[in-house]
Design a protein around this motif. Structure first.
Motif, PDB file in Angstrom:
ATOM      1  N   ASN A 395      36.185  -9.836 -32.002  1.00  0.00           N
ATOM      2  CA  ASN A 395      36.041 -11.327 -32.216  1.00  0.00           C
ATOM      3  C   ASN A 395      36.750 -11.914 -33.112  1.00  0.00           C
ATOM      4  OD1 ASN A 395      34.437 -11.679 -29.714  1.00  0.00           O
ATOM      5  ND2 ASN A 395      32.845 -11.073 -31.005  1.00  0.00           N
ATOM      6  N   SER A 396      37.859 -11.103 -33.863  1.00  0.00           N
ATOM      7  CA  SER A 396      38.747 -11.887 -34.815  1.00  0.00           C
ATOM      8  C   SER A 396      39.757 -12.560 -34.044  1.00  0.00           C
ATOM      9  CB  SER A 396      39.201 -10.903 -35.761  1.00  0.00           C
ATOM     10  OG  SER A 396      38.166 -10.281 -36.421  1.00  0.00           O
ATOM     11  N   ILE A 397      40.087 -13.999 -34.626  1.00  0.00           N
ATOM     12  CA  ILE A 397      41.123 -14.646 -33.938  1.00  0.00           C
ATOM     13  C   ILE A 397      42.398 -14.205 -34.775  1.00  0.00           C
ATOM     14  CG2 ILE A 397      42.138 -16.854 -34.288  1.00  0.00           C
ATOM     15  CD1 ILE A 397      39.382 -17.949 -33.757  1.00  0.00           C
ATOM     16  N   GLY A 398      43.535 -14.085 -34.058  1.00  0.00           N
ATOM     17  CA  GLY A 398      44.793 -13.575 -34.523  1.00  0.00           C
ATOM     18  C   GLY A 398      44.824 -12.146 -34.421  1.00  0.00           C
ATOM     19  N   ALA A 400      45.138 -10.009 -32.192  1.00  0.00           N
ATOM     20  CA  ALA A 400      46.409  -9.554 -31.097  1.00  0.00           C
ATOM     21  C   ALA A 400      47.615  -9.864 -31.387  1.00  0.00           C
ATOM     22  CB  ALA A 400      46.089  -9.979 -29.863  1.00  0.00           C
ATOM     23  N   ASN A 401      47.529 -11.009 -31.980  1.00  0.00           N
ATOM     24  CA  ASN A 401      48.851 -11.619 -32.645  1.00  0.00           C
ATOM     25  C   ASN A 401      49.705 -10.742 -33.780  1.00  0.00           C
ATOM     26  OD1 ASN A 401      50.237 -14.330 -34.589  1.00  0.00           O
ATOM     27  ND2 ASN A 401      51.075 -13.508 -32.458  1.00  0.00           N
ATOM     28  N   THR A 404      50.786  -7.502 -32.174  1.00  0.00           N
ATOM     29  CA  THR A 404      52.331  -7.734 -31.147  1.00  0.00           C
ATOM     30  C   THR A 404      53.203  -8.039 -32.144  1.00  0.00           C
ATOM     31  OG1 THR A 404      51.447  -9.953 -30.794  1.00  0.00           O
ATOM     32  CG2 THR A 404      51.101  -8.489 -29.118  1.00  0.00           C
ATOM     33  N   GLU A 405      53.197  -8.927 -33.078  1.00  0.00           N
ATOM     34  CA  GLU A 405      54.266  -8.908 -34.001  1.00  0.00           C
ATOM     35  C   GLU A 405      54.826  -7.970 -34.627  1.00  0.00           C
ATOM     36  OE1 GLU A 405      52.386 -11.501 -37.453  1.00  0.00           O
ATOM     37  OE2 GLU A 405      54.251 -10.960 -38.793  1.00  0.00           O
ATOM     38  N   ILE A 417      49.337  -3.814 -22.216  1.00  0.00           N
ATOM     39  CA  ILE A 417      48.368  -4.042 -23.330  1.00  0.00           C
ATOM     40  C   ILE A 417      47.122  -4.138 -22.714  1.00  0.00           C
ATOM     41  CG2 ILE A 417      47.503  -5.737 -25.166  1.00  0.00           C
ATOM     42  CD1 ILE A 417      49.992  -7.375 -25.221  1.00  0.00           C
ATOM     43  N   ASN A 418      45.957  -3.484 -23.329  1.00  0.00           N
ATOM     44  CA  ASN A 418      44.680  -3.689 -22.742  1.00  0.00           C
ATOM     45  C   ASN A 418      43.737  -3.893 -23.737  1.00  0.00           C
ATOM     46  OD1 ASN A 418      42.285  -3.308 -21.656  1.00  0.00           O
ATOM     47  ND2 ASN A 418      42.921  -1.207 -20.462  1.00  0.00           N
ATOM     48  N   GLN A 419      43.229  -5.145 -23.945  1.00  0.00           N
ATOM     49  CA  GLN A 419      42.251  -5.671 -25.084  1.00  0.00           C
ATOM     50  C   GLN A 419      40.920  -6.010 -24.317  1.00  0.00           C
ATOM     51  OE1 GLN A 419      43.053  -8.674 -27.473  1.00  0.00           O
ATOM     52  NE2 GLN A 419      40.892  -8.796 -28.284  1.00  0.00           N
ATOM     53  N   GLY A 420      39.832  -5.559 -24.321  1.00  0.00           N
ATOM     54  CA  GLY A 420      38.712  -6.287 -23.656  1.00  0.00           C
ATOM     55  C   GLY A 420      37.851  -6.890 -24.506  1.00  0.00           C
ATOM     56  N   SER A 421      36.762  -7.339 -24.166  1.00  0.00           N
ATOM     57  CA  SER A 421      35.838  -8.198 -25.084  1.00  0.00           C
ATOM     58  C   SER A 421      34.909  -7.070 -25.757  1.00  0.00           C
ATOM     59  CB  SER A 421      35.112  -9.044 -24.234  1.00  0.00           C
ATOM     60  OG  SER A 421      34.607  -8.272 -22.930  1.00  0.00           O
ATOM     61  N   MET A 427      44.627  -1.378 -27.114  1.00  0.00           N
ATOM     62  CA  MET A 427      45.504  -0.247 -26.478  1.00  0.00           C
ATOM     63  C   MET A 427      46.877  -0.683 -26.148  1.00  0.00           C
ATOM     64  SD  MET A 427      44.289   2.658 -23.727  1.00  0.00           S
ATOM     65  CE  MET A 427      44.692   1.544 -22.032  1.00  0.00           C
TER      66      MET A 427
END
Lengths: 458, 458
Positions: A395-398, A400-401, A404-405, A417-421, A427
């Motif tokens: 639950n942190s914003i940013g 994934a960003n 990917t950066e 990309i595999n990111q789940g809740s 991954m």
């Protein structure tokens, strides 16, 4: 009460056993000691377990085994002699090595029994040494300890009733030294866990006696945040959760046996990774929950040898049961897969390449074509998986960003990309050739830049 | 030869039919015309199909139906009178409306037959009007056209033999006007496609006659890059691929009926979206392949009403068949799911909320607990899905980073990312409350900033 498990390198030689003795002496609450077979003394050395496997193989092939027998006894003799332990131990080991030959009509049983001699002898030597240096100690056979296992040679599982019996070990006097790696079936047959299974024994004993902590002594000061072959002198992890450890170990962190975490996890017993050669080092602690320390990512793991199967079919999404039918084919063929992310009209299935040999690949492709009539189906090999792991990711914003950066900076294309809740990891799938570049960039971002930010208080 | 399909708003009134006539007159290659039932003339108006459903319901309930009957005939009369078409048409429509009452012992057949009167009458009126303005035209009943369908009232599918028959329409003289939305079973029973199915008829005719293009006349100039309720005056899409259209329509782009693309897709016939009210506008063209124009993303679609079920179990990953067993429960219960991304020891299953009513939710949760013994299982509702779609996404480095940057800027937490299984899209799951903010930020990034870059030549 603590359970301490000593790995192969801690049991490799007399000088190592002396360190182990000091560690046990140092803390009277270290009551339950679990040991591996003697490991390597130097890089080119052979582990005791491998020597034993050679002997077992010679027994089965009915070839001359004098050389293998000799190599084993030489290593035991070295330790026993240097530590000035009773020679009767050596007679006992010789006797054990000879006795397993009788099992030669059953390959699996013989191999399990011959491998177990490594741990069993380790335990007997350590117990004798502890008594010699004035610590009241007993060798406890796994059967006596209560390790009753399923009849699956080489891959046995604990039976639920065992824990009550193990718990009774609490009442015993002195330090109890238990060989790792094996136990007995209800019928009394010796069976082993999967390789590296001494960690499992330690974890089971810890759960059974409800230890305050399960100490796992190895030859590293602590767990690194990233594989040191990609980044020199990476930072270390002081504390992580079971979940984080599990996700890291999935993608190549091999410090701790995967299955071994389960009993400790269920009993919520903290696991400490410590160094026999530097017992004062802080080590790494694995716990159920930890406070977040401002750092989002705990570790970055990676593994190669993955492949991905891609199936597309127009309006696939409307066919109830398409996904299930696809996965069913793999199950039918006994092929286990890792992940199956899907798009609108397509589905990918990620495997470890070792689980999808070429002949199986052919059969599976045929079956998919004939049974599911897809528009396209193809397989890509040579994929690497990167796991970015941290409780701080939830639950942190940013988050994934940031990740990917790092890939973009390293000029690496992300295949998946595999990111789940509510997960503690992200991954990524990339081409194996890009792995080092990607890992370095992620490390730079999460462990150099972010730490600088934390230090500067922003 | 072209197939042109005119939607409800194009058939809504006499003045609209005049525009349709002009469009057909304008291009002699528009030989096959498919029409919807009259749609709304103004926002609060009722579509002919809904009036017909009301009448059908009254028939079935055996209540007084004079009012519903009158409302329908009034709309037909208005068009026939204003266009000065023969009164015999109205007698024919009255006769049709009365005849369907005979089917009242079979609810599904009656409803299909009564709904079809909308399209059927539309076609008859348009054909009469075309002849009146000097275009040689015939009304072609779908049975005569060769639309032989499966016996699934309200959701019929084309039977493969139909295409050969449809192809023979090429030999007919003049402009052929075919009512959309319905066809006949092999036994001659009238059955309809799913609602909005006139698009399907047009696509099937286009595939059957091997049209050079399938023109779909609506009331918009072209397809927008993003829903105009989120961004005012968004840019439009001039050309996109079938795949892009399909992924956009999955998440709420409702310009074109989803299933309707299939026949055109398989026959590789370009589909043009055009505006009856502004036929000179360029419109949007859907093709099999297109050149990339420097813009990475073609459109951004979104849809709400999703929910996600999360299951975790320690070492799940080692259980062969776990995923299949989980999906099997949904299939057993007749619940269709959208995606099933998995982590190391967990799996999420994404549904449309309408497919998972509360009673099914309860049953499914129970079954998962009893049959799969997970560590945790939970359901989160209120999820929105965003699809970022574009052929330019394939193998571009930094694409994921650009997208995640937009979410970060908008302060939106990403609950789920799925990239990689599909080549032309990235899918994100977020809280529905964050949707508008997220879409605006993505639009800003992909259609304002990137275009500025393209224009400045960097």
């Amino acid at each position: 009460m603590k359970v301490a498990k000593f790995g192969g390198s801690s049991m490799a030689s007399a000088s190592q056993l002396i360190k182990v003795g000091d560690i046990i002496k140092d803390d009277a609450s270290r009551k339950f000691i679990v040991v591996s077979a003697p490991g390597k003394r130097f890089k080119e050395d052979t582990k005791m377990t491998d020597l034993l496997i050679d002997l077992g193989t010679a027994y089965l092939q009915q070839t001359n085994f004098a050389e293998q027998f000799e190599a084993i006894m030489q290593r035991f003799t070295e330790i026993v002699t240097e530590l000035e332990l009773p020679d009767t131990l050596l007679d006992e080991f010789t006797e054990s090595l000879k006795r397993v030959q009788e099992l030669s009509d059953n390959e699996a049983s013989l191999m399990d029994a011959v491998k177990a001699i490594g741990e069993d002898s380790s335990a007997k030597m350590l117990s004798a040494y502890l008594n010699k240096i004035g610590i009241n100690s007993s060798y406890i056979n796994p059967q006596e300890a209560g390790l009753i296992l399923s009849d699956e040679p080489g891959n046995a599982q604990i039976l639920p009733d065992s824990f009550d019996k193990i718990r009774m070990l609490r009442e015993r006097d002195g330090v109890l030294v238990i060989p790792g790696f094996f136990g007995y079936t209800e019928e009394g047959k010796l069976v082993t866990f999967s390789r590296g299974g001494s960690d499992i024994t330690g974890s089971l004993i810890a759960a059974g006696v409800e230890a305050e902590i399960y100490e796992n002594f190895t030859d590293v000061d602590s767990v690194f945040t990233v594989n040191p072959s990609f980044v020199s002198n990476p930072k270390t992890i002081t504390k992580l959760t079971y979940k984080e450890m599990r996700e890291l170990s999935y993608a190549g962190f091999s410090v701790f046996h995967d299955e071994a975490l389960i009993p400790a996890y269920h009993a919520k017993i903290p696991v400490a990774i410590k160094n026999t050669n530097n017992p004062l080092a802080k080590g790494t602690l694995i716990v159920a929950e930890r406070e977040l320390n401002g750092r989002v990512v705990t570790g970055i793991a990676s593994d190669t040898g993955f492949c991905s199967l891609y199936v597309s079919k127009y309006l696939m999404n409307r066919e109830i049961g398409f996904g299930r039918k696809l996965l069913n084919i793999f199950e039918d063929e006994g092929v286990s897969f890792e992940h199956a992310p899907s798009g609108i009209d397509n589905m990918s299935v990620i495997f470890r390449e070792r689980n999808l040999p070429r002949d199986k690949e052919r059969i599976i492709l045929e079956r998919i074509k004939n049974e599911l009539h897809p528009d396209t189906v193809s397989i890509t090999r040579g994929i690497a998986i990167i796991m970015v792991v941290g409780e701080g990711l939830v639950n942190s914003i940013g988050v994934a960003n940031r990740a990917t950066e790092a890939f973009t900076k390293a000029n690496v294309n992300i295949e998946m990309i595999n990111q789940g809740s509510s997960e503690v990891s992200m991954m990524f799938g990339i081409q194996a050739a890009d792995l080092k570049r990607a890992i370095r960039s992620l490390y730079e971002l999460y462990f150099m830049e972010e730490d600088a930010l934390v230090r500067s208080g922003s």
